[in-house]
Structure formats: structure tokens, C-alpha cells
Design a protein around this motif. Structure first.
Motif, PDB file in Angstrom:
ATOM      1  N   ARG A 110       0.841  -1.204   0.000  1.00 45.12           N
ATOM      2  CA  ARG A 110       0.000   0.000   0.000  1.00 45.12           C
ATOM      3  C   ARG A 110       0.872   1.248   0.000  1.00 45.12           C
ATOM      4  O   ARG A 110       0.601   2.220  -0.709  1.00 45.12           O
ATOM      5  CB  ARG A 110      -0.922  -0.001   1.226  1.00 45.12           C
ATOM      6  N   PHE A 111       1.924   1.214   0.799  1.00 46.29           N
ATOM      7  CA  PHE A 111       2.799   2.385   0.862  1.00 46.29           C
ATOM      8  C   PHE A 111       3.508   2.590  -0.475  1.00 46.29           C
ATOM      9  O   PHE A 111       3.645   3.727  -0.949  1.00 46.29           O
ATOM     10  CB  PHE A 111       3.838   2.216   1.974  1.00 46.29           C
ATOM     11  N   CYS A 112       3.973   1.516  -1.088  1.00 44.92           N
ATOM     12  CA  CYS A 112       4.684   1.598  -2.364  1.00 44.92           C
ATOM     13  C   CYS A 112       3.818   2.261  -3.435  1.00 44.92           C
ATOM     14  O   CYS A 112       4.266   3.153  -4.162  1.00 44.92           O
ATOM     15  CB  CYS A 112       5.091   0.191  -2.798  1.00 44.92           C
ATOM     16  N   LYS A 113       2.546   1.846  -3.516  1.00 45.59           N
ATOM     17  CA  LYS A 113       1.635   2.425  -4.502  1.00 45.59           C
ATOM     18  C   LYS A 113       1.311   3.877  -4.171  1.00 45.59           C
ATOM     19  O   LYS A 113       1.262   4.740  -5.052  1.00 45.59           O
ATOM     20  CB  LYS A 113       0.347   1.600  -4.552  1.00 45.59           C
ATOM     21  N   SER A 114       1.086   4.168  -2.891  1.00 47.73           N
ATOM     22  CA  SER A 114       0.744   5.527  -2.484  1.00 47.73           C
ATOM     23  C   SER A 114       1.885   6.492  -2.762  1.00 47.73           C
ATOM     24  O   SER A 114       1.677   7.598  -3.268  1.00 47.73           O
ATOM     25  CB  SER A 114       0.391   5.539  -0.992  1.00 47.73           C
ATOM     26  N   TYR A 115       3.113   6.063  -2.483  1.00 41.54           N
ATOM     27  CA  TYR A 115       4.254   6.958  -2.693  1.00 41.54           C
ATOM     28  C   TYR A 115       4.488   7.202  -4.179  1.00 41.54           C
ATOM     29  O   TYR A 115       4.780   8.325  -4.600  1.00 41.54           O
ATOM     30  CB  TYR A 115       5.502   6.361  -2.053  1.00 41.54           C
ATOM     31  N   ALA A 116       4.340   6.174  -4.992  1.00 44.15           N
ATOM     32  CA  ALA A 116       4.550   6.316  -6.437  1.00 44.15           C
ATOM     33  C   ALA A 116       3.533   7.257  -7.062  1.00 44.15           C
ATOM     34  O   ALA A 116       3.811   7.915  -8.075  1.00 44.15           O
ATOM     35  CB  ALA A 116       4.489   4.952  -7.115  1.00 44.15           C
ATOM     36  N   ALA A 117       2.331   7.348  -6.460  1.00 45.92           N
ATOM     37  CA  ALA A 117       1.265   8.193  -7.007  1.00 45.92           C
ATOM     38  C   ALA A 117       1.341   9.630  -6.505  1.00 45.92           C
ATOM     39  O   ALA A 117       0.466  10.447  -6.824  1.00 45.92           O
ATOM     40  CB  ALA A 117      -0.083   7.588  -6.643  1.00 45.92           C
ATOM     41  N   THR A 118       2.370   9.953  -5.714  1.00 44.00           N
ATOM     42  CA  THR A 118       2.465  11.294  -5.120  1.00 44.00           C
ATOM     43  C   THR A 118       3.759  11.967  -5.564  1.00 44.00           C
ATOM     44  O   THR A 118       4.824  11.712  -4.987  1.00 44.00           O
ATOM     45  CB  THR A 118       2.435  11.220  -3.584  1.00 44.00           C
ATOM     46  N   PRO A 119       3.707  12.821  -6.614  1.00 45.03           N
ATOM     47  CA  PRO A 119       4.926  13.518  -7.052  1.00 45.03           C
ATOM     48  C   PRO A 119       5.463  14.433  -5.951  1.00 45.03           C
ATOM     49  O   PRO A 119       4.701  14.982  -5.153  1.00 45.03           O
ATOM     50  CB  PRO A 119       4.456  14.344  -8.262  1.00 45.03           C
ATOM     51  N   VAL A 120       6.769  14.585  -5.910  1.00 42.20           N
ATOM     52  CA  VAL A 120       7.430  15.423  -4.916  1.00 42.20           C
ATOM     53  C   VAL A 120       7.794  16.751  -5.558  1.00 42.20           C
ATOM     54  O   VAL A 120       8.380  16.778  -6.644  1.00 42.20           O
ATOM     55  CB  VAL A 120       8.698  14.739  -4.376  1.00 42.20           C
ATOM     56  N   LEU A 121       7.450  17.850  -4.876  1.00 44.49           N
ATOM     57  CA  LEU A 121       7.783  19.180  -5.372  1.00 44.49           C
ATOM     58  C   LEU A 121       8.972  19.697  -4.595  1.00 44.49           C
ATOM     59  O   LEU A 121       8.925  19.852  -3.378  1.00 44.49           O
ATOM     60  CB  LEU A 121       6.596  20.141  -5.205  1.00 44.49           C
ATOM     61  N   GLY A 122      10.080  19.945  -5.293  1.00 41.85           N
ATOM     62  CA  GLY A 122      11.272  20.471  -4.640  1.00 41.85           C
ATOM     63  C   GLY A 122      11.967  21.486  -5.515  1.00 41.85           C
ATOM     64  O   GLY A 122      12.214  21.236  -6.706  1.00 41.85           O
ATOM     65  N   ALA A 123      12.257  22.667  -4.962  1.00 44.37           N
ATOM     66  CA  ALA A 123      12.916  23.752  -5.702  1.00 44.37           C
ATOM     67  C   ALA A 123      12.150  24.104  -6.968  1.00 44.37           C
ATOM     68  O   ALA A 123      12.737  24.403  -8.010  1.00 44.37           O
ATOM     69  CB  ALA A 123      14.360  23.364  -6.025  1.00 44.37           C
ATOM     70  N   GLY A 124      10.813  24.048  -6.877  1.00 43.10           N
ATOM     71  CA  GLY A 124       9.977  24.388  -8.017  1.00 43.10           C
ATOM     72  C   GLY A 124       9.891  23.302  -9.069  1.00 43.10           C
ATOM     73  O   GLY A 124       9.341  23.527 -10.155  1.00 43.10           O
ATOM     74  N   VAL A 125      10.437  22.130  -8.780  1.00 48.57           N
ATOM     75  CA  VAL A 125      10.461  21.029  -9.740  1.00 48.57           C
ATOM     76  C   VAL A 125       9.625  19.874  -9.211  1.00 48.57           C
ATOM     77  O   VAL A 125       9.767  19.473  -8.056  1.00 48.57           O
ATOM     78  CB  VAL A 125      11.911  20.551  -9.990  1.00 48.57           C
ATOM     79  N   GLY A 126       8.728  19.349 -10.059  1.00 48.07           N
ATOM     80  CA  GLY A 126       7.938  18.190  -9.685  1.00 48.07           C
ATOM     81  C   GLY A 126       8.668  16.921 -10.070  1.00 48.07           C
ATOM     82  O   GLY A 126       9.057  16.738 -11.238  1.00 48.07           O
ATOM     83  N   VAL A 127       8.890  16.028  -9.124  1.00 46.06           N
ATOM     84  CA  VAL A 127       9.658  14.805  -9.363  1.00 46.06           C
ATOM     85  C   VAL A 127       8.811  13.600  -8.964  1.00 46.06           C
ATOM     86  O   VAL A 127       8.311  13.526  -7.847  1.00 46.06           O
ATOM     87  CB  VAL A 127      10.968  14.797  -8.546  1.00 46.06           C
ATOM     88  N   SER A 128       8.661  12.668  -9.900  1.00 44.83           N
ATOM     89  CA  SER A 128       7.999  11.415  -9.582  1.00 44.83           C
ATOM     90  C   SER A 128       9.057  10.427  -9.124  1.00 44.83           C
ATOM     91  O   SER A 128      10.108  10.288  -9.757  1.00 44.83           O
ATOM     92  CB  SER A 128       7.269  10.863 -10.815  1.00 44.83           C
ATOM     93  N   ASN A 129       8.766   9.739  -8.049  1.00 44.88           N
ATOM     94  CA  ASN A 129       9.750   8.821  -7.486  1.00 44.88           C
ATOM     95  C   ASN A 129       9.040   7.575  -7.000  1.00 44.88           C
ATOM     96  O   ASN A 129       7.840   7.605  -6.706  1.00 44.88           O
ATOM     97  CB  ASN A 129      10.517   9.499  -6.351  1.00 44.88           C
ATOM     98  N   THR A 130       9.769   6.486  -6.947  1.00 39.25           N
ATOM     99  CA  THR A 130       9.219   5.234  -6.438  1.00 39.25           C
ATOM    100  C   THR A 130      10.173   4.676  -5.390  1.00 39.25           C
ATOM    101  O   THR A 130      11.291   5.166  -5.216  1.00 39.25           O
ATOM    102  CB  THR A 130       9.044   4.203  -7.574  1.00 39.25           C
ATOM    103  N   VAL A 131       9.717   3.627  -4.714  1.00 41.43           N
ATOM    104  CA  VAL A 131      10.563   2.965  -3.725  1.00 41.43           C
ATOM    105  C   VAL A 131      10.533   1.458  -3.950  1.00 41.43           C
ATOM    106  O   VAL A 131       9.562   0.911  -4.488  1.00 41.43           O
ATOM    107  CB  VAL A 131      10.103   3.264  -2.277  1.00 41.43           C
TER     108      VAL A 131
END
Length: 381
Positions: free
Chosen positions: A316-337
Motif C-alpha cells: 500500500r505504501f509503495c503504490k501511495s508513494y509512487a502516485a504522489t509527485p514530490v515538489l522540490g525547488a519548483g520542480v515536480g519529481v515522480s519517485n518510487t521505492v
């Protein structure tokens, strides 16, 4: 996470210091309730043949009333035991009952002095000086109480000495004024020093807590560091073993983290790690332990959790994190674990090793997935 040193202007610090001083005032001034009555009784016995009995009885009755009021206040305080800042609500009633008693002393002794001979006046005035010294000793935590009680006790007779007494009494009145000024100034200095001591105690306590937190907390993510994770983890593993509860561990690794740093910079990489840590915190139960093991690798210790339950939670955590892009320094980054899960006994080092092997398999077979110790065994078979 930044840990600034405690400052004098921290919200509520002044109020906490005032509350501590008032707590101390209630504790240290309790004997004064009875001292006032005992001294009044002794004075009445001493001048019984010198002053009208009705005046003495009336004054003594007033002192008794003040004693009852003060005793009732202290009894109520000990019964309710107000904690922390609640004590500040008790300051006004303390001051009111104190002023009632001290005014009874000041005005009552003035009436007695007017009917006494010179020798008895000197004795009575000496007792008043002693009572004012007691006010300094008992109420120095609040300078206004020292000033108010000394003025109530001494000023009526002092003013009468200054403007209507004999030369020796005028001299005593002048000396009493200087005496009051010195004690009031001394009480203000003592209260200020006491206040600084309380502030220093709070600063040292806050600094100690922050030092302990820094020693056990990862500065970037706010999670427990490796040392704290093992300390808490050993305790939790021992608890689960004693109570025969299942224990699982999950190792979490941010996928392609070096590429994120290389492509977007370390500030975005830090934002990715903070976002990952925040989501891990949000998924924790109160009994779970979570820490940053180093770099982009994290670990979760899950008590009373079977391997199947741990794998379901990790997925559940793996799917939830992958579906939540990270915004840093004005840049949206998609990441997985990638996550490795294990549940094999209560030896923390062994559990982490098994989970790390499962994590390695998850990364080797495509990332963005969960592999459990059971899956790993099947893959190796």
C-alpha cells in the motif's frame, strides 16, 4: 531539522517563570499564616494592662479572621494542587488575603500605639519592623507583595511618628522609611535573580532535550537515526519475544536516487527524502519504529505484525508513494521505492539482513515493488 538555542523571548517562558515563583511563594509562605497570629497573641499579652481590652479583642478578632482566610486559601491550594500555569489564577486571591492581614496589622497597631506609653510604643514598633522583615523573607518572589505588605504594616505608624510623635519617634519614622526602601529594593533584586535562575533552568533543560534529540534524530528527515533505531528496535524486539508476538521489518530504498541528485541537484534530492520520510511517518502506528539507516535507505520495525500483514502494508505504501509527485525547488519529481520485508525471529540484525536481501531482490527485478523474505527464498530456490 534545525534546533535553535532557546531564547529569552520563547513564548510562555515569562509566564512559566512567574508560575514557578508563585508555586514557590505558596510553599514557602505557609508558616507566615500562623506566625502572624502567634505574634499578635504575644503582643496582646504584653500590652494587656496598657491598652483598652475591647480594642485589643477587636484587633485580635480581625487578625484571626485574616488567619482563617489565609489558612483556607492554603488548604484549598493543597487540596486542588494547581499545576503549571494554572497557579497564576491563584495570585489575586493570595494578594487580597495578604493585604487584608497586613492592613489589619498596620491600622490595628496604629490604634494601639496611640494609647500606649513611649516604652510600649517602641516595643510595638519593633514588632512591626520584625513583621515587615518577615514579609521580605516570605514574599520576595513578588516584589509588589513585599512593598504592599511592608507599606500596610509599617506606614500607618511611621507616618504618625513622623508628624505627631516625639523627637525619638520622628527619628524612628525616618529610619523606618529608609528601612522599607532598602528592603523593597532588595526584594526586587532578589526576585530578578530568582527569575534569571528559573530562566537559566529552562534554558539548560531545553538545551539538554535538544541535544538528546539531535543525538537520536536524523537532521534532514526528522526520523530516528541509525543509533536510535537500533536502541528502540532492540527493546521492541525483546518485548515481542517475551510476549510471543510476531515481529516484521521493512527496508525501504528510494529508486534511482543518484539520478535525481545528478539531474535536479541535491536540494531536490533532499526534498525527495523529506517527502519519503513524511509519508513513512504518516503510515506509522504508535508502536512502530522508523529510522533513516543512511543515504536513501530507511527501515521500519513492525511489532505484532505477521509477514503477510507487513507485505500488505508495504505494498500500500509503495503504490501511495509512487502516485504522489514530490515538489522540490519548483520542480515536480515522480519517485518510487523498493521495499524488502522479513519476519524471521527476534534478532534485529538478522531481521535487517533478511529484509536487506529481499530489498536487493526487489531492486534487481525492476524496482517499485515489494519483496518479502518468503518471496526471496522462492526466487533463490
Amino acid at each position: 531539522m534545525d534546533f535553535p538555542p532557546p531564547q529569552d523571548d520563547e513564548p510562555g517562558l515569562a509566564a512559566r517563570v512567574r508560575a514557578d515563583q508563585l508555586h514557590l511563594l505558596y510553599e514557602q509562605s505557609y508558616p507566615a499564616v500562623f506566625i502572624s497570629l502567634i505574634v499578635a497573641l504575644l503582643l496582646c499579652q504584653l500590652i494587656w494592662s496598657e491598652v483598652r481590652h475591647d480594642l485589643l479583642v477587636g484587633w485580635l478578632a480581625t487578625i484571626c479572621l485574616g488567619t482563617i482566610m489565609r489558612f483556607g486559601l492554603f488548604w484549598l491550594h493543597r487540596r486542588r494542587r494547581p499545576a503549571g500555569l494554572e497557579i497564576l489564577d491563584w495570585e489575586t486571591r493570595y494578594a487580597v488575603t495578604l493585604m487584608f492581614t497586613t492592613l489589619a496589622w498596620g491600622l490595628g497597631v496604629l490604634l494601639i500605639v496611640r494609647e500606649s506609653s513611649l516604652v510600649y510604643r517602641l516595643i510595638e514598633f519593633t514588632i512591626l519592623l520584625g513583621m515587615s522583615a518577615g514579609a521580605f523573607l516570605h514574599y520576595s518572589a513578588r516584589p509588589y507583595m513585599v512593598a504592599g505588605s511592608m507599606a500596610s504594616v509599617l506606614l500607618p505608624t511611621t507616618v504618625w511618628f513622623l508628624f505627631g510623635g516625639l523627637p525619638v519617634e520622628t527619628g524612628l519614622g525616618v529610619a523606618a522609611l529608609f528601612y522599607m526602601i532598602v528592603l523593597v529594593r532588595a526584594s526586587a533584586a532578589l526576585s530578578a535573580a530568582q527569575s534569571e535562575n528559573f530562566k537559566l533552568t529552562y534554558r539548560l533543560s531545553a538545551a539538554k532535550q535538544r541535544a538528546e534529540m539531535m543525538a537520536h534524530t536524523d537532521e534532514l528527515t526528522g526520523l530516528e537515526n541509525r543509533r536510535a533505531f537500533f536502541e528502540h528496535g532492540q527493546t521492541l524486539a525483546a518485548y515481542c519475544e517475551r510476549n510471543q508476538l510476531p515481529l516484521s521489518v521493512a527496508m525501504i530504498d528510494a529508486d534511482h536516487f543518484k539520478q535525481i541528485n545528478d539531474q535536479f541537484g541535491h536540494s531536490v534530492g533532499d526534498a525527495v527524502l523529506r517527502a519519503l520520510a513524511d509519508q513513512l511517518k504518516g503510515s506509522l502506528r504508535k508502536s512502530d519504529v522508523c529510522g533513516r539507516m543512511g543515504g536513501e535507505e530507511f527501515a521500519m520495525l513492525l511489532p505484532d505484525t505477521t509477514l503477510a500483514e507487513a507485505q500488505a502494508l508495504a505494498e500500500r505504501f509503495c503504490k501511495s508513494y509512487a502516485a504522489t509527485p514530490v515538489l522540490g525547488a519548483g520542480v515536480g519529481v515522480s519517485n518510487t521505492v523498493s521495499i524488502g520485508v522479513a519476519s524471521d525471529g527476534y534478532d534485529l540484525d538478522h531481521l535487517l539482513h533478511c529484509a536487506d536481501e529481499a530489498l536487493y531482490l526487489a531492486k534487481a527485478t525492476g524496482r517499485n515493488r515489494v519483496v518479502s523474505g518468503a518471496n526471496e527464498a522462492l526466487a533463490l530456490a
